[in-house]
Design a protein around this motif. Structure first.
Motif, short mmCIF file in Angstrom:
data_model
loop_
_atom_site.label_atom_id
_atom_site.label_comp_id
_atom_site.label_asym_id
_atom_site.label_seq_id
_atom_site.Cartn_x
_atom_site.Cartn_y
_atom_site.Cartn_z
N GLN A 1 0.81 -1.23 0.00
CA GLN A 1 0.00 0.00 0.00
C GLN A 1 0.84 1.28 0.00
O GLN A 1 0.31 2.37 -0.15
N THR B 1 0.79 3.97 -3.01
CA THR B 1 -0.51 4.64 -3.12
C THR B 1 -0.66 5.71 -2.06
O THR B 1 -1.02 6.86 -2.35
N LYS C 1 1.73 8.77 -2.36
CA LYS C 1 1.32 9.72 -3.42
C LYS C 1 0.05 10.47 -3.03
O LYS C 1 -0.03 11.68 -3.17
N GLN C 2 -0.90 9.71 -2.52
CA GLN C 2 -2.17 10.28 -2.13
C GLN C 2 -2.02 11.41 -1.10
O GLN C 2 -2.60 12.47 -1.22
N SER D 1 8.05 6.68 -5.16
CA SER D 1 6.77 7.30 -4.86
C SER D 1 6.89 8.82 -4.77
O SER D 1 5.90 9.51 -4.56
#
Lengths: 208, 208
Positions: free
Chosen positions: A135, A138, A141-142, A167
């Motif tokens: 994870q 993700t 970046k989020q 990332s």
DNA sequence: TAGATTGTTAATCGATTAACAATC
DNA sequence: TAGATTGTTAATCGATTAACAATC
């Protein structure tokens, strides 16, 4: 203002700690460079130079306004910004860092804690539910995470570092005893506890 | 040999790590100061000076015998002695240190782990059963412990330091964010993680 | 031998400390 | 005012780097 080298940075932080722990910042109260220097076992000129370097001016016979010194150091060291970070490695050390609330004072906001071990995933440490490393990219970046803390064993460190860099992370705080190879654009700070230990043992060996 | 200052000590340890991780010490194989320097991003003269300072001689065209460098650094830094230590504070950080087997390489032998919290006493962390702080003095004296590791919260640190000093301990490794007041005969090494963090944040703030 | 690498002396660089006039 | 404390320039100190002859 020219960029500060590490000793200056370290001293500034120590001035901050001294002021924060030992002095009251109310009512425009002041502190002299001499007083700071004495506590720190430094030359007073050193202190004035450091404070001048970050744009602080004192007044003869009076000294420096405590509240100004505090907020200027906080500002220079970047404590007033918000730095989102992730911790990779949910062992004891990773857990300690992820749940160490003191770091909030410096603007550090740990948004997630990762591990790959099935026993750890899903457990709660501090305020964090341990998530699988899959994870990582993700979430980084989020949440626009800028700092990665590496507390995995040496053999996994390089791999984790690469995932973090991919990332888009810009700084790594590395607690593994491993030299990380990363692009020059990424800042790495190695926190080798063995350096501190070696220093201590060296003195101990000679103090008998 | 004059006593080594911290940077020299740090560099010696890093040379050791480089050699240990990247080179083979067998068969009288050698390494040049240039090679070490390149890896470390240092001047090669620096490396030769450091090695000369601990009594190592290289051979022109050949370099330094790896096994000699390794064992000499181990010897100088005191890794071949046995240093008995106790850890006070069985939180996550204390637990991490008490169970970190890597430190054995440096001669560190953690003989006991203490805490005052009833929930912790009696639990096993790493190989250690957590003992009440009331046992500290007895065990330190009995086992001739020389080093105390402090991983308690700031407000308890000074008290723990005093207990350790009274028991005859000669060196303290302090992980609490607290300035310890101890006799000059006691060596204190402050491991303020905030220094590393501040350094990182400073660079991060300026790297965008 | 030729040339890579050492050990050491000298030069440079930067950081720390001393000196002191300016100031409130 | 007198004197404590600043800011800044100059002096010192030590650490890093450059230069180079000696060596295997």
């Amino acid at each position: 203002m020219k960029s500060l080298n590490r000793p200056t940075l370290e001293r500034l932080l120590l001035y901050y700690h001294f002021i924060d722990h030992h002095l009251v910042a109310e009512d425009g109260s002041t502190v002299s460079s001499t007083r700071i220097a004495k506590f720190m076992d430094l030359d007073d000129t050193q202190v004035r130079k450091d404070l001048a370097a970050i744009g602080l001016r004192g007044r003869p016979r009076v000294g420096f306004v405590i509240s100004e010194v505090k907020s200027r150091i906080r500002n220079i060291l970047g404590f007033e910004e918000d730095y989102r970070a992730v911790v990779v490695g949910a062992g004891r050390l990773g857990g300690a860092i992820a749940s160490y609330s003191e770091f909030r004072v410096y603007g550090l906001d740990i948004v997630a804690l990762f591990d790959n071990h099935p026993d750890k995933i899903g457990r709660t440490i501090g305020n964090h539910v341990v998530q699988p490393v899959s994870q990582l990219q993700t979430i980084v970046k989020q949440s626009k995470v800028r700092l990665g803390v590496i507390t995995v064993p040496a053999e996994a460190a390089q791999d984790v570092a690469e995932k973090l860099v991919q990332s888009g992370i810009k700084a790594l705080w590395n607690f593994s005893p491993k030299n990380l190879v990363v692009p020059k654009t990424v800042t790495v700070r190695d926190e080798h506890l063995s350096v501190g230990l070696a220093d201590l043992l060296y003195h101990l060996k000679r103090s008998d």
